[in-house]
Design an enzyme around this catalytic site. Structure first.
Site, PDB file in Angstrom:
ATOM      1  N   PRO A   3       0.823  -1.222   0.000  1.00  0.00           N
ATOM      2  CG  PRO A   3      -0.407  -1.337   1.992  1.00  0.00           C
ATOM      3  CD  PRO A   3       0.608  -2.054   1.186  1.00  0.00           C
ATOM      4  N   PRO A  23      52.311  -4.878  16.825  1.00  0.00           N
ATOM      5  CG  PRO A  23      50.994  -3.665  18.306  1.00  0.00           C
ATOM      6  CD  PRO A  23      51.023  -4.169  16.892  1.00  0.00           C
ATOM      7  CG  ASP A  32      62.822  -9.596  12.559  1.00  0.00           C
ATOM      8  OD1 ASP A  32      63.591 -10.426  12.046  1.00  0.00           O
ATOM      9  OD2 ASP A  32      62.660  -8.445  12.130  1.00  0.00           O
ATOM     10  CE  LYS A  81      73.669  -8.590  17.471  1.00  0.00           C
ATOM     11  NZ  LYS A  81      73.867  -7.372  18.219  1.00  0.00           N
ATOM     12  CG  ASP A  92      54.947  -0.718   8.285  1.00  0.00           C
ATOM     13  OD1 ASP A  92      53.906  -1.080   7.708  1.00  0.00           O
ATOM     14  OD2 ASP A  92      55.937  -0.251   7.681  1.00  0.00           O
ATOM     15  CB  ILE A 147      58.192   2.196  10.599  1.00  0.00           C
ATOM     16  CG1 ILE A 147      57.316   2.959   9.596  1.00  0.00           C
ATOM     17  CG2 ILE A 147      58.566   3.097  11.778  1.00  0.00           C
ATOM     18  CD1 ILE A 147      56.036   3.470  10.141  1.00  0.00           C
ATOM     19  CB  ALA A 166      55.978   0.463  18.104  1.00  0.00           C
ATOM     20  CG  MET A 214      64.889   0.724  18.408  1.00  0.00           C
ATOM     21  SD  MET A 214      65.891   0.382  16.963  1.00  0.00           S
ATOM     22  CE  MET A 214      65.275   1.577  15.784  1.00  0.00           C
TER      23      MET A 214
HETATM   24  N1  SAH Z   1      59.232  -2.031  12.768  1.00  0.00           N
HETATM   25  C1  SAH Z   1      58.842  -1.821  14.141  1.00  0.00           C
HETATM   26  C2  SAH Z   1      59.899  -1.098  14.931  1.00  0.00           C
HETATM   27  C3  SAH Z   1      61.176  -1.835  15.076  1.00  0.00           C
HETATM   28  S1  SAH Z   1      62.337  -0.982  16.078  1.00  0.00           S
HETATM   29  C4  SAH Z   1      57.530  -1.049  14.181  1.00  0.00           C
HETATM   30  O1  SAH Z   1      57.051  -0.561  13.139  1.00  0.00           O
HETATM   31  O2  SAH Z   1      56.943  -0.952  15.256  1.00  0.00           O
HETATM   32  C5  SAH Z   1      62.057  -1.672  17.660  1.00  0.00           C
HETATM   33  C6  SAH Z   1      61.466  -0.635  18.594  1.00  0.00           C
HETATM   34  O3  SAH Z   1      60.072  -0.509  18.366  1.00  0.00           O
HETATM   35  C7  SAH Z   1      61.571  -0.990  20.046  1.00  0.00           C
HETATM   36  O4  SAH Z   1      62.843  -0.654  20.569  1.00  0.00           O
HETATM   37  C8  SAH Z   1      60.488  -0.123  20.664  1.00  0.00           C
HETATM   38  O5  SAH Z   1      60.896   1.214  20.772  1.00  0.00           O
HETATM   39  C9  SAH Z   1      59.433  -0.178  19.582  1.00  0.00           C
HETATM   40  N2  SAH Z   1      58.430  -1.220  19.864  1.00  0.00           N
HETATM   41  C10 SAH Z   1      58.142  -2.286  19.126  1.00  0.00           C
HETATM   42  N3  SAH Z   1      57.129  -2.999  19.675  1.00  0.00           N
HETATM   43  C11 SAH Z   1      56.781  -2.341  20.799  1.00  0.00           C
HETATM   44  C12 SAH Z   1      55.805  -2.569  21.817  1.00  0.00           C
HETATM   45  N4  SAH Z   1      54.969  -3.603  21.798  1.00  0.00           N
HETATM   46  N5  SAH Z   1      55.720  -1.664  22.822  1.00  0.00           N
HETATM   47  C13 SAH Z   1      56.545  -0.606  22.878  1.00  0.00           C
HETATM   48  N6  SAH Z   1      57.483  -0.366  21.952  1.00  0.00           N
HETATM   49  C14 SAH Z   1      57.596  -1.212  20.924  1.00  0.00           C
END
Ligand code: SAH
Length: 472
Positions: free
Chosen positions: A43, A225, A248, A270, A304, A307, A333, A384
């Site tokens: 309707p 992360p 890694d 490493k 990532d 990065i 991170a 880091m």
């Molecule tokens: N490719 C990664 C970074 C590698 S360098 C990314 O994109 O996140 C490694 C650094 O990332 C660490 O020393 C720390 O500073 C940071 N990181 C990675 N995972 C993390 C987490 N769960 N909490 C806090 N810092 C983190």
């Protein structure tokens, strides 16, 4: 109840939909997408349906249901909110031996509409026979996440070349191997890479060869992360399809456990006594070696890969050795830590830009432009940095960043053990020592960092501005 599944070709076939509301509108849309001609009896019409009727896209018959609405119709859908009308429609359709679906009423229906995953021309239909629609929906979500959208174009392409594939691969075994190669090899990859012409060319070229060449590939995958929930669907698919996973140290066990059961897993972090250059060279060699043996390699990295992950160098090595690759981004991170600490990295009132910085550079041989980082309306995210906190805080203040600039130090971001420590830049080294913050940790500096005190919602929060320097 046992149902017979079927896929109906409704192109230009007349279907009657009874009902003029939102539910009917949804059914009409699905039917039109399948190419059906729709007669709509009701309707009054929902705005969307009224517009379709005005355009002539559907034929509207006004008023209450009459049996003559069923003339010339192939299929019937009753979608009114009046059970009596629905029952009337179902009964009339039954007398004419027409299949009828009454929406959400399997008892009145002689056919049901499944949940679908649409990768046309591939369609997956799921039914719980009307018994547990929630379960069917769950299953649909799972299947939805399993197949990327390139499988539709892949099925199209296979369909277009079906006759020629049969001609060039006359015996069954060879044909089967060809289809496997088509699904797993470079043709599917090129479709995922949004290069349909190249995909067709690769298929053509393969048809002219007596056999498909063995060719592996590498997917560079960002694992995020740590929380497996932050994997992308593409990352999950890559893990499901991997023959070899090179991962890694930062990649969590929870994430590795999601990979295909029989995938070979190799920790390429490493090794004791090995320097970074040697580790990296070993990873490069492993990737190429596995790919050359025809394996699908997943190179899995924390966060990532582009990065602070040396992803660029790895791709350059693959390119130089002619190994095909794809890249799947991950949650880095900075984004994950900020989200889980309640810190918006930009904010209209506090920060207009975000810098991602590695703190891993020697104090004397300085590659960071500290002057550029001193402005107050920008957010800095240091990776880091745990062993460099003294130098970081000192450098920033030397270059004019205020001593009372808020910071947040996020340890084990997004993981169950997460701790967030907030405070003022001048007290950063002392506070971090007092609370024994360890790697992996990410340092966020800028006015937005103070918002963690207000917006925190995950893990442990330590407000160091409240009792500066006091141990936990
Ligand atoms: N490719 C990664 C970074 C590698 S360098 C990314 O994109 O996140 C490694 C650094 O990332 C660490 O020393 C720390 O500073 C940071 N990181 C990675 N995972 C993390 C987490 N769960 N909490 C806090 N810092 C983190």
């Amino acid at each position: 109840m046992k149902l017979f599944p079927l896929f109906a070709d409704l192109t230009q076939r007349l279907v009657l939909v009874v009902g003029g509301g939102a539910v009917a509108a949804r059914k009409v849309q699905a039917l039109r997408e399948a190419g059906a001609s729709v007669r709509l009896g009701a309707p009054e019409l929902h705005a969307e349906l009224a517009a379709l009727a005005r355009e002539g896209a559907i034929a509207h018959v006004p008023g209450r249901f009459e049996e003559s609405w069923l003339d010339d119709v192939w299929l019937v859908v009753a979608a009114t909110d009046d059970r009596e009308v629905n029952a009337q429609v179902a009964a009339a359709a039954g007398r004419r031996r027409l299949l009828v679906n009454v929406v959400d009423d399997p008892g009145l229906s002689s056919f049901q509409v499944p949940s679908i995953v649409d990768r046309s021309p591939l369609i997956v239909a799921i039914s719980s026979s009307g018994v547990a629609p929630v379960l069917a929906r769950r299953l649909r979500e799972r299947i939805e996440s399993m197949f990327d959208h390139a499988v539709g174009p892949l099925a199209d392409l296979a369909g277009r070349y079906r006759a020629r594939i049969r001609e060039r691969r006359p015996e069954l075994g060879g044909r089967r191997r060809f289809y496997d190669w088509l699904m797993d090899g470079p043709v599917a990859a090129l479709l995922r890479q949004a290069r349909p012409e190249d995909a067709a060319r690769a298929l053509e070229a393969a048809l002219d060869r007596p056999q498909e060449p063995v060719r592996g590939s590498v997917v560079l995958v960002g694992a995020g992360p740590g929380d497996p929930g932050l994997l992308t669907l593409k990352a999950l698919r890559a893990l499901n399809e991997a023959d070899v996973i090179l991962y890694d140290r930062l990649v969590s066990a929870d994430i590795l456990s999601l990979a295909r059961r029989d995938a070979e897993r190799e920790d390429v972090g490493k090794r004791p006594g090995e320097d970074h250059a040697a580790t990296q060279a070993r990873i490069h060699a492993l990737m190429v070696e596995h790919a050359r043996r025809g394996r699908r390699v997943v190179r899995l990295k924390g966060g990532d890969a582009f990065i602070f992950g040396r992803g660029g160098e790895e791709l350059q090595h693959l390119r130089a050795h002619g190994v095909p690759y794809e890249v799947v981004p991950g949650v880095t991170a900075a984004l994950a830590c900020a989200a889980h600490a309640g810190i918006p990295l930009t904010h209209r009132d506090h920060a207009q830009s975000l810098h991602l910085i590695t703190a891993h550079c020697r104090d004397d041989d300085d590659a960071v432009d500290w002057g550029a980082l001193a402005g107050s309306r920008q957010t800095l995210a240091f990776y880091m940095g745990v062993s460099q906190l003294d130098a970081l805080a000192r450098r920033l203040q030397e270059h004019g960043r205020a001593a009372d600039t808020p910071f947040a130090l996020v340890e084990n971001g997004s993981r169950p053990e997460q701790r967030v420590l907030t405070g003022r830049l001048a007290e950063l080294p002392a506070l971090a020592r007092a609370h024994d913050i360890r790697a992996p940790a990410l340092l966020i500096v800028g006015r937005v960092a103070a918002l963690a005190n207000e917006l925190n919602w995950f893990g442990r929060h330590i407000d160091g501005t409240a009792a500066a320097g006091a141990p936990a």
